[in-house]
Design a protein around this motif. Structure first.
Motif, PDB file in Angstrom:
ATOM      1  N   LEU A 101       0.832  -1.206   0.000  1.00 51.91           N
ATOM      2  CA  LEU A 101       0.000   0.000   0.000  1.00 51.91           C
ATOM      3  C   LEU A 101       0.863   1.251   0.000  1.00 51.91           C
ATOM      4  N   TRP A 102       1.918   1.244   0.800  1.00 55.68           N
ATOM      5  CA  TRP A 102       2.825   2.392   0.852  1.00 55.68           C
ATOM      6  C   TRP A 102       3.499   2.602  -0.506  1.00 55.68           C
ATOM      7  N   LEU A 103       3.942   1.517  -1.126  1.00 54.31           N
ATOM      8  CA  LEU A 103       4.576   1.629  -2.443  1.00 54.31           C
ATOM      9  C   LEU A 103       3.598   2.152  -3.486  1.00 54.31           C
ATOM     10  N   ALA A 104       2.356   1.707  -3.417  1.00 51.18           N
ATOM     11  CA  ALA A 104       1.350   2.208  -4.361  1.00 51.18           C
ATOM     12  C   ALA A 104       1.132   3.698  -4.155  1.00 51.18           C
ATOM     13  N   SER A 105       1.090   4.144  -2.905  1.00 58.26           N
ATOM     14  CA  SER A 105       0.947   5.582  -2.627  1.00 58.26           C
ATOM     15  C   SER A 105       2.162   6.339  -3.123  1.00 58.26           C
ATOM     16  N   ALA A 106       3.330   5.797  -2.871  1.00 56.83           N
ATOM     17  CA  ALA A 106       4.560   6.463  -3.305  1.00 56.83           C
ATOM     18  C   ALA A 106       4.634   6.539  -4.824  1.00 56.83           C
ATOM     19  N   ALA A 107       4.174   5.499  -5.509  1.00 53.91           N
ATOM     20  CA  ALA A 107       4.185   5.523  -6.979  1.00 53.91           C
ATOM     21  C   ALA A 107       3.301   6.633  -7.497  1.00 53.91           C
ATOM     22  N   GLY A 108       2.125   6.809  -6.901  1.00 53.54           N
ATOM     23  CA  GLY A 108       1.232   7.894  -7.296  1.00 53.54           C
ATOM     24  C   GLY A 108       1.834   9.247  -6.971  1.00 53.54           C
ATOM     25  N   ALA A 109       2.548   9.315  -5.861  1.00 50.04           N
ATOM     26  CA  ALA A 109       3.134  10.573  -5.427  1.00 50.04           C
ATOM     27  C   ALA A 109       4.220  11.053  -6.378  1.00 50.04           C
ATOM     28  N   GLN A 110       4.913  10.152  -7.065  1.00 49.29           N
ATOM     29  CA  GLN A 110       6.010  10.529  -7.928  1.00 49.29           C
ATOM     30  C   GLN A 110       5.548  11.252  -9.189  1.00 49.29           C
ATOM     31  N   GLN A 111       4.281  11.265  -9.450  1.00 53.53           N
ATOM     32  CA  GLN A 111       3.775  11.919 -10.646  1.00 53.53           C
ATOM     33  C   GLN A 111       3.708  13.430 -10.492  1.00 53.53           C
ATOM     34  N   MET A 112       3.735  13.922  -9.277  1.00 52.85           N
ATOM     35  CA  MET A 112       3.655  15.362  -9.033  1.00 52.85           C
ATOM     36  C   MET A 112       4.958  15.837  -8.394  1.00 52.85           C
ATOM     37  N   PRO A 113       5.354  17.075  -8.700  1.00 57.79           N
ATOM     38  CA  PRO A 113       6.552  17.602  -8.034  1.00 57.79           C
ATOM     39  C   PRO A 113       6.289  17.775  -6.544  1.00 57.79           C
ATOM     40  N   GLU A 114       7.348  17.821  -5.768  1.00 57.75           N
ATOM     41  CA  GLU A 114       7.238  18.011  -4.329  1.00 57.75           C
ATOM     42  C   GLU A 114       7.976  19.270  -3.915  1.00 57.75           C
ATOM     43  N   VAL A 115       7.546  19.846  -2.796  1.00 61.34           N
ATOM     44  CA  VAL A 115       8.177  21.036  -2.259  1.00 61.34           C
ATOM     45  C   VAL A 115       8.194  20.913  -0.730  1.00 61.34           C
ATOM     46  N   VAL A 116       9.284  21.379  -0.122  1.00 59.61           N
ATOM     47  CA  VAL A 116       9.381  21.420   1.334  1.00 59.61           C
ATOM     48  C   VAL A 116       8.870  22.784   1.784  1.00 59.61           C
ATOM     49  N   LEU A 117       7.920  22.763   2.709  1.00 55.34           N
ATOM     50  CA  LEU A 117       7.275  23.968   3.217  1.00 55.34           C
ATOM     51  C   LEU A 117       7.385  23.981   4.736  1.00 55.34           C
ATOM     52  N   SER A 118       7.073  25.123   5.346  1.00 54.48           N
ATOM     53  CA  SER A 118       7.099  25.153   6.810  1.00 54.48           C
ATOM     54  C   SER A 118       6.191  26.240   7.371  1.00 54.48           C
ATOM     55  N   PHE A 119       5.669  25.928   8.535  1.00 58.92           N
ATOM     56  CA  PHE A 119       4.994  26.896   9.391  1.00 58.92           C
ATOM     57  C   PHE A 119       5.939  27.056  10.569  1.00 58.92           C
ATOM     58  N   GLY A 120       6.808  28.055  10.530  1.00 59.36           N
ATOM     59  CA  GLY A 120       7.804  28.187  11.588  1.00 59.36           C
ATOM     60  C   GLY A 120       8.689  26.960  11.634  1.00 59.36           C
ATOM     61  N   ASP A 121       8.737  26.294  12.795  1.00 58.02           N
ATOM     62  CA  ASP A 121       9.571  25.094  12.965  1.00 58.02           C
ATOM     63  C   ASP A 121       8.910  23.815  12.464  1.00 58.02           C
ATOM     64  N   HIS A 122       7.680  23.891  12.036  1.00 56.25           N
ATOM     65  CA  HIS A 122       6.940  22.709  11.585  1.00 56.25           C
ATOM     66  C   HIS A 122       7.122  22.534  10.079  1.00 56.25           C
ATOM     67  N   LYS A 123       8.023  21.614   9.703  1.00 54.57           N
ATOM     68  CA  LYS A 123       8.301  21.359   8.292  1.00 54.57           C
ATOM     69  C   LYS A 123       7.390  20.251   7.770  1.00 54.57           C
ATOM     70  N   LEU A 124       7.105  20.347   6.456  1.00 60.04           N
ATOM     71  CA  LEU A 124       6.310  19.317   5.797  1.00 60.04           C
ATOM     72  C   LEU A 124       6.756  19.226   4.347  1.00 60.04           C
ATOM     73  N   THR A 125       6.469  18.106   3.741  1.00 64.87           N
ATOM     74  CA  THR A 125       6.720  17.912   2.320  1.00 64.87           C
ATOM     75  C   THR A 125       5.373  17.756   1.647  1.00 64.87           C
ATOM     76  N   ALA A 126       5.161  18.545   0.591  1.00 57.95           N
ATOM     77  CA  ALA A 126       3.876  18.499  -0.102  1.00 57.95           C
ATOM     78  C   ALA A 126       4.062  18.191  -1.576  1.00 57.95           C
ATOM     79  N   GLU A 127       3.221  17.300  -2.077  1.00 55.66           N
ATOM     80  CA  GLU A 127       3.105  17.129  -3.515  1.00 55.66           C
ATOM     81  C   GLU A 127       2.382  18.374  -4.007  1.00 55.66           C
TER      82      GLU A 127
END
Length: 147
Positions: free
Chosen positions: A13-39
């Motif tokens: 299931l994780w691999l299937a999600s990751a495969a779908g995720a690779q179709q969109m670019p990703e960016v690292v974002l943050s709210f102050g010290d709270h970092k996240l990675t977003a497709e």
């Protein structure tokens, strides 16, 4: 052997999600010290697809919707299995409002006023970190422009 089956299923299931995720670019974002990675869903096709059909969304990962215009955009959860929170943001990346979205519904969750972006995260992600309307999201300048 019985213990391995659930582990193998989770990995698949994780691999299937990751495969779908690779179709969109990703960016690292943050709210102050709270970092996240977003497709980044910056095309009509990607914005329409969103997080549909995914079964998991890892912690500190989400999807940033970049809209071509500033408007009162709305989100829905058709064919989406994961309960989500969505933050609508203005052109400067300031949160306008945060909405809770239940899976498999066609209820619309609108921006309280015109927004340029929407950020979907796991349900409660913003609340757990004390992130509220008025907080600023940093890193949007690295996201692809809407097409």
């Amino acid at each position: 052997m019985k213990i391995l089956r659930p582990v193998v299923l989770l990995i698949l299931l994780w691999l299937a999600s990751a495969a779908g995720a690779q179709q969109m670019p990703e960016v690292v974002l943050s709210f102050g010290d709270h970092k996240l990675t977003a497709e980044v869903a910056s095309t009509d096709a990607n914005r329409t697809q969103g997080l549909m059909h995914r079964r998991i969304l890892p912690e500190d990962r989400g999807m940033l919707f970049v809209f071509p215009n500033v408007a009162r955009h709305a989100m829905w959860m058709m064919n989406t299995y994961i309960p989500l929170s969505v933050a609508f943001l203005d052109e400067q990346g300031v949160i306008i409002n945060i909405e809770v979205m239940k899976p498999h519904t066609q209820d619309t969750h609108p921006a309280a006023w015109p927004a340029k972006y929407a950020l979907e995260m796991n349900l409660g992600w913003f609340k757990k970190r004390g992130i509220k309307p008025g907080a600023k999201l940093d890193g949007l300048d690295r996201a692809p422009l809407a097409r």
